[in-house]
Design a protein around this motif. Sequence first.
Motif, PDB file in Angstrom:
ATOM      1  N   VAL A  13       0.828  -1.278  -0.079  1.00  0.00           N
ATOM      2  CA  VAL A  13      -0.042  -0.106   0.060  1.00  0.00           C
ATOM      3  C   VAL A  13       0.829   1.234   0.072  1.00  0.00           C
ATOM      4  O   VAL A  13       0.497   2.256  -0.918  1.00  0.00           O
ATOM      5  N   ALA A  14       1.912   1.486   0.832  1.00  0.00           N
ATOM      6  CA  ALA A  14       2.790   2.421   0.919  1.00  0.00           C
ATOM      7  C   ALA A  14       3.668   2.745  -0.520  1.00  0.00           C
ATOM      8  O   ALA A  14       3.658   3.667  -1.175  1.00  0.00           O
ATOM      9  N   ALA A  49       0.925   3.859  -3.172  1.00  0.00           N
ATOM     10  CA  ALA A  49       0.038   4.901  -2.474  1.00  0.00           C
ATOM     11  C   ALA A  49      -0.277   5.996  -3.442  1.00  0.00           C
ATOM     12  O   ALA A  49      -1.509   6.422  -3.566  1.00  0.00           O
ATOM     13  N   GLU A  50       0.616   6.540  -4.350  1.00  0.00           N
ATOM     14  CA  GLU A  50       0.256   7.638  -5.175  1.00  0.00           C
ATOM     15  C   GLU A  50      -0.763   6.962  -6.255  1.00  0.00           C
ATOM     16  O   GLU A  50      -1.586   7.693  -6.559  1.00  0.00           O
ATOM     17  N   LYS A  51      -0.372   5.719  -6.622  1.00  0.00           N
ATOM     18  CA  LYS A  51      -1.396   5.303  -7.773  1.00  0.00           C
ATOM     19  C   LYS A  51      -2.659   5.066  -7.262  1.00  0.00           C
ATOM     20  O   LYS A  51      -3.705   5.089  -7.970  1.00  0.00           O
ATOM     21  N   ILE A  52      -2.781   4.606  -5.990  1.00  0.00           N
ATOM     22  CA  ILE A  52      -4.019   4.237  -5.326  1.00  0.00           C
ATOM     23  C   ILE A  52      -4.786   5.468  -5.139  1.00  0.00           C
ATOM     24  O   ILE A  52      -6.089   5.587  -5.250  1.00  0.00           O
ATOM     25  N   LYS A  53      -4.081   6.805  -4.647  1.00  0.00           N
ATOM     26  CA  LYS A  53      -4.762   8.138  -4.502  1.00  0.00           C
ATOM     27  C   LYS A  53      -5.297   8.594  -5.886  1.00  0.00           C
ATOM     28  O   LYS A  53      -6.331   9.151  -5.940  1.00  0.00           O
TER      29      LYS A  53
END
Length: 59
Positions: A46-47, A50-54
């Motif tokens: 997840v870390a 993180a940017e792709k998930i955001k």
Amino acid sequence: MSGVNERLALLERAVEEIPALKAEVDALRRFQVTVTTAWAAVAALVAFFAEKIKKALGL
């Protein structure tokens, strides 16, 4: 005196259960390590993403 013999019999039965309890504790410790490792791996993924998930969630 029979009270002592009864107590001794109880203690002898309890001692017989110790190897089984030790095996169970060892299995629980291995399970704990597995779950902790899996949780750390998920947190790391997840870390890392993180940017792709955001961006995917529009945050």
